[in-house]
Design an enzyme around this catalytic site. Structure first.
Site, short mmCIF file in Angstrom:
data_model
loop_
_atom_site.label_atom_id
_atom_site.label_comp_id
_atom_site.label_asym_id
_atom_site.label_seq_id
_atom_site.Cartn_x
_atom_site.Cartn_y
_atom_site.Cartn_z
CD GLU A 177 -0.86 0.73 3.64
OE1 GLU A 177 -1.26 1.87 3.41
OE2 GLU A 177 -0.94 0.18 4.77
CE LYS B 6 -3.93 1.48 11.34
NZ LYS B 6 -4.26 2.15 10.18
N1 PSU Z 1 -0.68 0.85 9.01
C1 PSU Z 1 0.41 1.60 9.29
N2 PSU Z 1 0.37 2.92 8.96
C2 PSU Z 1 -0.69 3.46 8.26
C3 PSU Z 1 -1.81 2.65 7.93
C4 PSU Z 1 -1.73 1.36 8.34
O1 PSU Z 1 1.38 1.10 9.87
O2 PSU Z 1 -0.67 4.64 7.93
C5 PSU Z 1 -2.97 3.20 7.10
C6 PSU Z 1 -3.45 2.09 6.17
O3 PSU Z 1 -3.34 2.55 4.86
C7 PSU Z 1 -4.87 1.84 6.58
C8 PSU Z 1 -5.30 3.21 7.04
O4 PSU Z 1 -5.62 1.35 5.52
O5 PSU Z 1 -4.14 3.62 7.78
C9 PSU Z 1 -6.58 3.17 7.85
O6 PSU Z 1 -7.08 4.45 7.96
P1 PSU Z 1 -8.63 4.69 8.39
O7 PSU Z 1 -8.71 4.23 9.81
O8 PSU Z 1 -8.86 6.19 8.24
O9 PSU Z 1 -9.47 3.87 7.45
#
Ligand code: PSU
Ligand code: MN
Length: 301
Positions: free
Chosen positions: A25, A157
């Site tokens: 990603e 996370k």
């Molecule tokens: N994992 C990491 N750092 C990130 C993310 C995931 O170590 O920045 C990102 C991923 O791209 C994930 C996103 O899909 O954060 C999720 O964001 P949200 O909760 O706004 O959907």
């Protein structure tokens, strides 16, 4: 759809020849890690996948095209430009129609990678159910429920409501496999106290479960959860303190929506003197390595 896909020639060749390919990603590059570690890590992840005998395919939207496999200039643009949007699945139509540049999240990356014919994807931590009273559920979750791909990660996370996220995966038929572990890892930490559905000790075992899933026609993701390497794990006490402080600060400043995850991650890195950043980079590299090994098991159809 095929017109909008821009697959790098070496990636297209690998897919056509059914060679191992690992999608990566780009939100983690543009919004998840600080400069200059973001570009270094993006390049390192691609190198780790190659060293592991697979073809890396970093996904992003460039000039409204769904790019699968980026060149050095594109990677640099994502890491260094100030106006890179965070593109989840709901944002793809606008980005395409308007010819925008954007970094893709887990949700949009697997949406694109699956349609490009890729079977394995690696990231750090998936999005999930956020803490707090206002329902904020990452679009990563519904996309996992409807995309048949292997997602290699270190769980969700830590900033999220992990028990609620675990329940969501269960309800929506996302099979969760612990890779050489018996409980769901918690991103910067190896333990969460939450169960996995099965343990797999080798890439071959993961591939077998995925093949069974494909034969059955179950359309959800196979989530492979890999703990952060022991030497990079953040100490529980430090983690709890910086997490509490980051959450309080986000609340005080009223940070919400797409900005919340990047804000919390950067707050924690700052408040832990870089310990969470080191853990994040270590687990990303390790997950890319495991993903390459799984891809080499012949999961391509
Ligand atoms: N994992 C990491 N750092 C990130 C993310 C995931 O170590 O920045 C990102 C991923 O791209 C994930 C996103 O899909 O954060 C999720 O964001 P949200 O909760 O706004 O959907
Ligand atoms: Mn959200």
């Amino acid at each position: 759809m095929q017109q909008l896909l821009n697959i790098a020639p070496e990636v297209a060749d690998a897919i056509a020849q059914k060679l191992p390919v690992v999608a990566l990603e780009s939100t983690v590059i543009a919004h998840g890690l600080p400069r200059p570690q973001n570009l270094q890590t993006a390049q390192r992840l691609q190198a780790v996948v190659r060293e592991g005998g697979a073809m890396p395919a970093t996904v992003a939207i460039v000039d409204g095209k769904l790019n699968v496999g980026l060149n050095d200039d594109q990677l640099r643009l994502l890491a260094e430009a100030d106006d890179i949007r965070k593109i989840s699945t709901r944002d793809i139509p606008v980005a395409v129609a308007r010819g925008l540049n954007g970094a893709t999240t887990v949700a949009s990356t697997i949406w694109i990678a699956h349609r490009a014919g890729i079977r394995v994807f690696a990231t750090g931590g998936i999005g999930g159910v956020h803490r707090g009273s206002l329902p904020d559920v990452s679009a990563d979750l519904p996309e996992l429920a409807r995309t048949p791909i292997i997602v290699v990660c270190s769980g969700a996370k830590i900033v999220l409501d992990l028990p609620a996220t675990r329940e969501w995966l269960e309800t929506n038929a996302v099979t969760v496999v612990g890779y050489q572990c018996d409980e769901l890892p918690a991103f910067y930490s190896r333990a969460s106290g939450l169960p996995v559905d099965a343990r797999a000790d080798s890439p071959a075992e993961v591939a077998e479960i995925f093949k069974a899933q494909r034969t059955l026609g179950i359309e959800s993701t196979l989530l492979v959860a890999v703990p952060v390497p022991q030497e990079a794990e953040v100490e529980a006490e430090v983690l709890q303190t910086v997490l509490d402080n980051a959450l309080t600060e986000a609340n005080r400043l009223g940070i919400a929506g797409a900005h919340l995850t990047p804000f919390l991650l950067s707050q924690m890195a700052e408040r832990s003197s870089g310990a969470t950043l080191r853990a994040n980079i270590a687990l990303l590299e390790n997950n890319a390595r495991v993903a390459a090994a799984i891809a080499r098991e012949g999961v391509m159809p």
